[in-house]
Design a protein around this motif. Structure first.
Motif, PDB file in Angstrom:
ATOM      1  N   ILE A 127       0.874  -1.168   0.000  1.00 56.30           N
ATOM      2  CA  ILE A 127       0.000   0.000   0.000  1.00 56.30           C
ATOM      3  C   ILE A 127       0.911   1.218   0.000  1.00 56.30           C
ATOM      4  N   LEU A 128       0.949   1.938  -1.104  1.00 53.58           N
ATOM      5  CA  LEU A 128       1.958   2.968  -1.329  1.00 53.58           C
ATOM      6  C   LEU A 128       1.381   4.377  -1.255  1.00 53.58           C
ATOM      7  N   PRO A 129       2.224   5.353  -0.914  1.00 54.03           N
ATOM      8  CA  PRO A 129       1.828   6.760  -1.082  1.00 54.03           C
ATOM      9  C   PRO A 129       1.618   7.058  -2.564  1.00 54.03           C
ATOM     10  N   CYS A 130       0.714   7.971  -2.836  1.00 50.73           N
ATOM     11  CA  CYS A 130       0.388   8.286  -4.228  1.00 50.73           C
ATOM     12  C   CYS A 130      -0.019   9.747  -4.333  1.00 50.73           C
ATOM     13  N   ASP A 131       0.459  10.418  -5.387  1.00 50.39           N
ATOM     14  CA  ASP A 131       0.054  11.792  -5.672  1.00 50.39           C
ATOM     15  C   ASP A 131      -0.125  11.914  -7.176  1.00 50.39           C
ATOM     16  N   VAL A 132      -1.364  11.939  -7.624  1.00 47.06           N
ATOM     17  CA  VAL A 132      -1.637  11.901  -9.066  1.00 47.06           C
ATOM     18  C   VAL A 132      -1.266  13.203  -9.763  1.00 47.06           C
ATOM     19  N   LEU A 133      -0.919  14.234  -9.016  1.00 46.20           N
ATOM     20  CA  LEU A 133      -0.470  15.491  -9.622  1.00 46.20           C
ATOM     21  C   LEU A 133       1.018  15.466  -9.971  1.00 46.20           C
ATOM     22  N   GLN A 134       1.713  14.416  -9.559  1.00 40.94           N
ATOM     23  CA  GLN A 134       3.122  14.257  -9.884  1.00 40.94           C
ATOM     24  C   GLN A 134       3.275  13.430 -11.163  1.00 40.94           C
ATOM     25  N   SER A 135       4.339  13.693 -11.905  1.00 38.72           N
ATOM     26  CA  SER A 135       4.548  12.954 -13.155  1.00 38.72           C
ATOM     27  C   SER A 135       4.734  11.462 -12.897  1.00 38.72           C
ATOM     28  N   ASP A 136       5.277  11.113 -11.729  1.00 41.86           N
ATOM     29  CA  ASP A 136       5.317   9.721 -11.274  1.00 41.86           C
ATOM     30  C   ASP A 136       4.418   9.626 -10.050  1.00 41.86           C
ATOM     31  N   PRO A 137       3.163   9.255 -10.221  1.00 36.49           N
ATOM     32  CA  PRO A 137       2.221   9.279  -9.095  1.00 36.49           C
ATOM     33  C   PRO A 137       2.622   8.396  -7.911  1.00 36.49           C
TER      34      PRO A 137
ATOM     35  N   ASP B 285      -0.703  -3.705 -15.726  1.00 37.09           N
ATOM     36  CA  ASP B 285      -1.589  -4.144 -16.801  1.00 37.09           C
ATOM     37  C   ASP B 285      -2.980  -3.543 -16.665  1.00 37.09           C
ATOM     38  N   VAL B 286      -3.395  -3.310 -15.427  1.00 35.01           N
ATOM     39  CA  VAL B 286      -4.686  -2.689 -15.153  1.00 35.01           C
ATOM     40  C   VAL B 286      -4.519  -1.687 -14.019  1.00 35.01           C
ATOM     41  N   ILE B 287      -5.102  -0.512 -14.183  1.00 35.19           N
ATOM     42  CA  ILE B 287      -5.162   0.484 -13.112  1.00 35.19           C
ATOM     43  C   ILE B 287      -6.624   0.800 -12.846  1.00 35.19           C
ATOM     44  N   ILE B 288      -7.001   0.775 -11.576  1.00 34.55           N
ATOM     45  CA  ILE B 288      -8.367   1.071 -11.140  1.00 34.55           C
ATOM     46  C   ILE B 288      -8.345   2.381 -10.355  1.00 34.55           C
ATOM     47  N   SER B 289      -9.302   3.255 -10.622  1.00 35.55           N
ATOM     48  CA  SER B 289      -9.421   4.482  -9.841  1.00 35.55           C
ATOM     49  C   SER B 289     -10.898   4.828  -9.677  1.00 35.55           C
ATOM     50  N   VAL B 290     -11.340   4.944  -8.417  1.00 36.88           N
ATOM     51  CA  VAL B 290     -12.745   5.145  -8.100  1.00 36.88           C
ATOM     52  C   VAL B 290     -12.916   6.459  -7.339  1.00 36.88           C
ATOM     53  N   PHE B 291     -13.665   7.394  -7.916  1.00 40.68           N
ATOM     54  CA  PHE B 291     -13.924   8.687  -7.272  1.00 40.68           C
ATOM     55  C   PHE B 291     -12.640   9.317  -6.739  1.00 40.68           C
ATOM     56  N   CYS B 292     -11.636   9.384  -7.581  1.00 36.30           N
ATOM     57  CA  CYS B 292     -10.342   9.893  -7.135  1.00 36.30           C
ATOM     58  C   CYS B 292      -9.870  11.078  -7.954  1.00 36.30           C
ATOM     59  N   LEU B 293      -9.661  10.895  -9.237  1.00 36.33           N
ATOM     60  CA  LEU B 293      -8.948  11.891 -10.036  1.00 36.33           C
ATOM     61  C   LEU B 293      -9.676  13.222 -10.101  1.00 36.33           C
ATOM     62  N   GLU B 294     -11.010  13.183 -10.184  1.00 38.58           N
ATOM     63  CA  GLU B 294     -11.765  14.434 -10.237  1.00 38.58           C
ATOM     64  C   GLU B 294     -11.781  15.160  -8.891  1.00 38.58           C
ATOM     65  N   CYS B 295     -11.426  14.442  -7.830  1.00 40.00           N
ATOM     66  CA  CYS B 295     -11.372  15.063  -6.499  1.00 40.00           C
ATOM     67  C   CYS B 295      -9.980  15.610  -6.185  1.00 40.00           C
ATOM     68  N   ALA B 296      -8.989  15.203  -6.942  1.00 40.16           N
ATOM     69  CA  ALA B 296      -7.608  15.632  -6.680  1.00 40.16           C
ATOM     70  C   ALA B 296      -7.243  16.898  -7.438  1.00 40.16           C
ATOM     71  N   ALA B 297      -7.955  17.182  -8.521  1.00 45.32           N
ATOM     72  CA  ALA B 297      -7.609  18.307  -9.389  1.00 45.32           C
ATOM     73  C   ALA B 297      -8.445  19.539  -9.062  1.00 45.32           C
ATOM     74  N   CYS B 298      -7.883  20.698  -9.384  1.00 44.84           N
ATOM     75  CA  CYS B 298      -8.563  21.976  -9.137  1.00 44.84           C
ATOM     76  C   CYS B 298      -9.055  22.649 -10.414  1.00 44.84           C
ATOM     77  N   SER B 299      -8.800  22.049 -11.564  1.00 43.91           N
ATOM     78  CA  SER B 299      -9.229  22.632 -12.836  1.00 43.91           C
ATOM     79  C   SER B 299      -9.323  21.533 -13.877  1.00 43.91           C
ATOM     80  N   ALA B 300      -9.995  21.847 -14.981  1.00 42.55           N
ATOM     81  CA  ALA B 300     -10.108  20.882 -16.066  1.00 42.55           C
ATOM     82  C   ALA B 300      -8.733  20.521 -16.618  1.00 42.55           C
ATOM     83  N   GLU B 301      -7.842  21.509 -16.716  1.00 47.16           N
ATOM     84  CA  GLU B 301      -6.497  21.248 -17.219  1.00 47.16           C
ATOM     85  C   GLU B 301      -5.727  20.342 -16.265  1.00 47.16           C
ATOM     86  N   GLU B 302      -5.890  20.577 -14.980  1.00 43.83           N
ATOM     87  CA  GLU B 302      -5.193  19.733 -14.011  1.00 43.83           C
ATOM     88  C   GLU B 302      -5.749  18.309 -14.030  1.00 43.83           C
ATOM     89  N   TYR B 303      -7.048  18.174 -14.296  1.00 45.79           N
ATOM     90  CA  TYR B 303      -7.623  16.838 -14.441  1.00 45.79           C
ATOM     91  C   TYR B 303      -6.978  16.097 -15.603  1.00 45.79           C
TER      92      TYR B 303
END
Length: 271
Positions: free
Chosen positions: A144-154, A164-182
């Motif tokens: 279970i790792l630290p993660c920051d999706v705003l970094q180039s290496d999350p 092979d598979v990445i799952i993300s549930v109600f996460c990315l839209e909550c981490a960003a402050c703008s459409a561009e950041e999303y």
């Protein structure tokens, strides 16, 4: 300005987000929204399992933004025993690790969800089956790792593999402050995918907030077009899209999206 807003949002999460409250408020019982997510995940990994014998080496799964919630990797654990979970908040990682190490004593909250998945896997599933799929999920988690999706290496250099598979549930839209950041978060996460790998995202459309206690937490107001465009920029294309109208969710949940979405995107061979 966006950088300032993002630092402020990060501080809100670090100071206000309490895993126990979040679980009580948003996971007090199995509902149509949970079933929508779990059913679609089951269908994806059932199909992946049928292709497994022709695909060679063991597969690797990453969940981005696991929070304190272990249910979204249950179906993945039938497909692989190599799953990495991750979250931005230390308190969420601690709560997840607590569930991981405590065993069945920590399973009561999650049994309705596990029972639902167990019934998808077998018509003869019972209470013991629910415990068994949770135990299977525990065994499959490598870290279970630290993660920051705003970094180039999350994953912040903590993983030396692509997934092979990445799952993300109600996460990315909550981490960003703008459409561009999303768009940036999508690109960052997609970098962790193998070519031809799949990014599975679930979230809410058109929503702008949810609540932690009395604190209104902002979210990006997502549309299908915005998600499609961000994925295309990241070298991925949507292969599955499902929606569930908000009318089927409990009306008292303090979150304002109009529909849930389930999206599977495949990374192109050449980006």
């Amino acid at each position: 300005m966006v950088e300032k807003e993002n630092k402020s949002l990060s501080s809100v999460y670090q100071e206000k987000f309490q895993p126990d409250y979040y679980i009580r408020r948003y996971y007090s019982g199995l509902d149509a929204g949970n079933e929508f997510c779990l059913h679609n995940l089951h269908q994806f990994f059932k199909q992946a399992e049928s292709n497994k014998n022709t695909e060679g080496a063991a597969k690797k799964v990453l969940e981005v933004g696991s929070g304190p919630v272990p249910i979204y990797i249950i179906s993945a654990s039938q497909w692989t025993d190599w799953i990495v979970c991750s979250d931005f908040l230390e308190q969420n990682r601690h709560k997840f690790n607590e569930w991981l190490s405590t065993g069945r004593k920590a399973d009561e909250t999650w049994l309705p969800y596990a029972r639902y998945v167990a019934h998808l896997e077998s018509e003869n599933a019972d209470q013991e089956s629910a415990f068994l799929v949770l135990e299977r999920a525990r065994r499959s988690i490598r870290s279970i790792l630290p993660c920051d999706v705003l970094q180039s290496d999350p994953l912040l250099g903590k993983a030396d593999t692509l997934f092979d598979v990445i799952i993300s549930v109600f996460c990315l839209e909550c981490a960003a402050c703008s459409a561009e950041e999303y768009r940036i978060t999508i690109t960052n996460v997609a970098r962790l995918l193998q070519p031809s790998g799949h990014l599975i995202m679930m979230g809410g459309l058109e929503g702008e907030y949810y609540f932690i206690y009395d604190r209104k937490i902002p979210r990006i107001k997502l549309t299908r077009e915005m998600i499609d465009s961000a994925l295309e920029d990241a070298g991925c294309r949507i292969v599955t899209w499902e929606e569930l109208p908000r009318s089927l969710r409990p009306p008292d949940l303090p979150i304002d999206y109009t529909a849930m979405f389930f999206c599977v995107a495949k990374k192109k061979l050449l980006v």
